[in-house]
Motif scaffolding. Structure first.
Motif, PDB file in Angstrom:
ATOM      1  N   GLN A  24       0.849  -1.185   0.000  1.00 15.27           N
ATOM      2  CA  GLN A  24       0.000   0.000   0.000  1.00 15.27           C
ATOM      3  C   GLN A  24       0.892   1.245   0.000  1.00 15.27           C
ATOM      4  N   ARG A  25       0.590   2.179  -0.927  1.00 14.63           N
ATOM      5  CA  ARG A  25       1.385   3.408  -1.003  1.00 14.63           C
ATOM      6  C   ARG A  25       0.962   4.387   0.081  1.00 14.63           C
ATOM      7  N   PRO A  26       1.932   5.059   0.693  1.00 12.84           N
ATOM      8  CA  PRO A  26       1.578   6.091   1.678  1.00 12.84           C
ATOM      9  C   PRO A  26       0.739   7.193   1.024  1.00 12.84           C
ATOM     10  N   ARG A  27      -0.115   7.818   1.817  1.00 13.58           N
ATOM     11  CA  ARG A  27      -1.038   8.832   1.287  1.00 13.58           C
ATOM     12  C   ARG A  27      -0.321  10.035   0.697  1.00 13.58           C
ATOM     13  N   HIS A  28       0.785  10.479   1.311  1.00 11.97           N
ATOM     14  CA  HIS A  28       1.510  11.627   0.766  1.00 11.97           C
ATOM     15  C   HIS A  28       1.939  11.367  -0.668  1.00 11.97           C
ATOM     16  N   LEU A  29       2.493  10.180  -0.887  1.00  8.01           N
ATOM     17  CA  LEU A  29       3.027   9.854  -2.199  1.00  8.01           C
ATOM     18  C   LEU A  29       1.918   9.842  -3.248  1.00  8.01           C
ATOM     19  N   GLY A  30       0.795   9.241  -2.931  1.00 14.60           N
ATOM     20  CA  GLY A  30      -0.337   9.229  -3.854  1.00 14.60           C
ATOM     21  C   GLY A  30      -0.856  10.633  -4.136  1.00 14.60           C
ATOM     22  N   PHE A  31      -0.946  11.458  -3.110  1.00 10.33           N
ATOM     23  CA  PHE A  31      -1.414  12.832  -3.276  1.00 10.33           C
ATOM     24  C   PHE A  31      -0.431  13.627  -4.131  1.00 10.33           C
ATOM     25  N   PHE A  32       0.859  13.514  -3.803  1.00  6.55           N
ATOM     26  CA  PHE A  32       1.870  14.230  -4.580  1.00  6.55           C
ATOM     27  C   PHE A  32       1.856  13.781  -6.035  1.00  6.55           C
ATOM     28  N   SER A  33       1.743  12.475  -6.264  1.00  7.04           N
ATOM     29  CA  SER A  33       1.699  11.958  -7.637  1.00  7.04           C
ATOM     30  C   SER A  33       0.493  12.510  -8.386  1.00  7.04           C
ATOM     31  N   TYR A  34      -0.634  12.596  -7.716  1.00 12.18           N
ATOM     32  CA  TYR A  34      -1.825  13.159  -8.347  1.00 12.18           C
ATOM     33  C   TYR A  34      -1.606  14.641  -8.682  1.00 12.18           C
ATOM     34  N   MET A  35      -1.043  15.399  -7.757  1.00 12.70           N
ATOM     35  CA  MET A  35      -0.790  16.825  -8.009  1.00 12.70           C
ATOM     36  C   MET A  35       0.139  17.000  -9.208  1.00 12.70           C
ATOM     37  N   LYS A  36       1.141  16.142  -9.308  1.00 14.07           N
ATOM     38  CA  LYS A  36       2.047  16.222 -10.462  1.00 14.07           C
ATOM     39  C   LYS A  36       1.317  15.846 -11.745  1.00 14.07           C
ATOM     40  N   SER A  37       0.431  14.860 -11.696  1.00 16.81           N
ATOM     41  CA  SER A  37      -0.279  14.409 -12.899  1.00 16.81           C
ATOM     42  C   SER A  37      -1.202  15.488 -13.462  1.00 16.81           C
ATOM     43  N   ILE A  38      -1.672  16.387 -12.613  1.00 19.59           N
ATOM     44  CA  ILE A  38      -2.534  17.479 -13.104  1.00 19.59           C
ATOM     45  C   ILE A  38      -1.736  18.767 -13.313  1.00 19.59           C
ATOM     46  N   ASP A  39      -0.410  18.665 -13.243  1.00 17.44           N
ATOM     47  CA  ASP A  39       0.488  19.795 -13.463  1.00 17.44           C
ATOM     48  C   ASP A  39       0.238  20.952 -12.497  1.00 17.44           C
ATOM     49  N   ALA A  40      -0.013  20.636 -11.233  1.00 18.53           N
ATOM     50  CA  ALA A  40      -0.217  21.676 -10.223  1.00 18.53           C
ATOM     51  C   ALA A  40       1.111  22.373  -9.953  1.00 18.53           C
ATOM     52  N   ASP A  41       1.139  23.680 -10.156  1.00 18.14           N
ATOM     53  CA  ASP A  41       2.348  24.469  -9.880  1.00 18.14           C
ATOM     54  C   ASP A  41       2.350  25.008  -8.456  1.00 18.14           C
ATOM     55  N   ILE A  42       1.161  25.298  -7.932  1.00 18.76           N
ATOM     56  CA  ILE A  42       1.011  25.809  -6.569  1.00 18.76           C
ATOM     57  C   ILE A  42       0.000  24.922  -5.867  1.00 18.76           C
ATOM     58  N   ILE A  43       0.361  24.455  -4.681  1.00 15.50           N
ATOM     59  CA  ILE A  43      -0.515  23.587  -3.898  1.00 15.50           C
ATOM     60  C   ILE A  43      -0.694  24.240  -2.533  1.00 15.50           C
ATOM     61  N   ALA A  44      -1.939  24.414  -2.113  1.00 13.04           N
ATOM     62  CA  ALA A  44      -2.235  24.984  -0.800  1.00 13.04           C
ATOM     63  C   ALA A  44      -3.174  24.032  -0.070  1.00 13.04           C
ATOM     64  N   ILE A  45      -2.734  23.563   1.087  1.00 10.49           N
ATOM     65  CA  ILE A  45      -3.520  22.633   1.896  1.00 10.49           C
ATOM     66  C   ILE A  45      -3.779  23.299   3.244  1.00 10.49           C
ATOM     67  N   ASN A  46      -5.047  23.470   3.547  1.00  9.30           N
ATOM     68  CA  ASN A  46      -5.441  24.114   4.804  1.00  9.30           C
ATOM     69  C   ASN A  46      -5.931  23.049   5.780  1.00  9.30           C
ATOM     70  N   GLY A  47      -5.382  23.040   6.982  1.00 12.56           N
ATOM     71  CA  GLY A  47      -5.803  22.087   8.003  1.00 12.56           C
ATOM     72  C   GLY A  47      -5.467  20.643   7.682  1.00 12.56           C
ATOM     73  N   PRO A  48      -4.181  20.325   7.376  1.00 13.25           N
ATOM     74  CA  PRO A  48      -3.840  18.929   7.080  1.00 13.25           C
ATOM     75  C   PRO A  48      -3.929  18.009   8.303  1.00 13.25           C
ATOM     76  N   ASN A  49      -3.998  18.611   9.489  1.00 12.17           N
ATOM     77  CA  ASN A  49      -4.118  17.856  10.736  1.00 12.17           C
ATOM     78  C   ASN A  49      -2.974  16.866  10.955  1.00 12.17           C
ATOM     79  N   LEU A  50      -1.784  17.278  10.549  1.00  8.71           N
ATOM     80  CA  LEU A  50      -0.560  16.517  10.780  1.00  8.71           C
ATOM     81  C   LEU A  50       0.389  17.372  11.603  1.00  8.71           C
ATOM     82  N   ASN A  51       1.175  16.738  12.447  1.00  7.03           N
ATOM     83  CA  ASN A  51       2.195  17.461  13.182  1.00  7.03           C
ATOM     84  C   ASN A  51       3.400  17.626  12.261  1.00  7.03           C
TER      85      ASN A  51
END
Length: 173
Positions: free
Chosen positions: A1-28
């Motif tokens: 199973q792939r970690p969630r960060h990696l899947g999310f990052f891969s998705y952001m790259k696949s849609i050519d996201a240049d700027i990513i803003a995440i509000n309230g990721p609830n991670l330390n």
């Protein structure tokens, strides 16, 4: 199973996201394990990227309510001239240099919920309240202080001829 960060990052790259803003990721985002995993996944996906986090300095384990993640990826990283975060870690920002020396400041922010009465020991509200107390601020009111400080920060950028892109979870209508 792939970690969630990696899947999310891969998705952001696949849609050519240049700027990513995440509000309230609830991670330390200050926890060494989370940071190591985060940056390991970042390097697996992007050759060029810059991330900025805002997260209180209150230790809550691996999970932490609130916070923000702001990222610039790909060729846009060459335009990055400044990376900042406010001293209470309620927002972070990147300033990019555009054509004709135009400045664009991208802000990613999180405002705590409007809590009346007691709140839990690790809520984002309590984290902000503790940080205000440590700074010996008068009338420690996390939302009111946040609004005042963010407005001052944005006004100083606007007065310096920056264009502003504001992304946030403001926990309000």
């Amino acid at each position: 199973q792939r970690p969630r960060h990696l899947g999310f990052f891969s998705y952001m790259k696949s849609i050519d996201a240049d700027i990513i803003a995440i509000n309230g990721p609830n991670l330390n985002l200050r926890h060494p394990y989370i940071r190591r995993l985060f940056f390991q996944h970042q390097r697996q996906v992007w050759e060029h990227s810059k991330f900025s986090f805002s997260s209180s300095n209150i230790d809550t384990g691996l999970q932490k309510p609130g916070g923000t993640i702001l990222a610039i990826t790909g060729n846009l990283t060459r335009r990055l001239i400044e990376s900042t975060a406010d001293n209470l870690r309620r927002w972070s920002s990147f300033t990019l240099l555009g054509l004709l020396r135009a400045k664009l400041t991208v802000v990613c922010t999180y405002q705590v919920v409007d809590t009346r009465g007691p709140s839990g020991p690790s809520t984002a509200f309590t984290q902000q309240l503790l940080m205000l107390k440590r700074q010996h601020r008068d009338n420690q009111r996390p939302r009111k202080d946040y609004q005042h400080d963010l407005r001052s920060s944005l006004e100083s950028k606007i007065n310096a001829d920056h264009k502003i892109v504001l992304s946030g979870d403001l926990n309000t209508d």
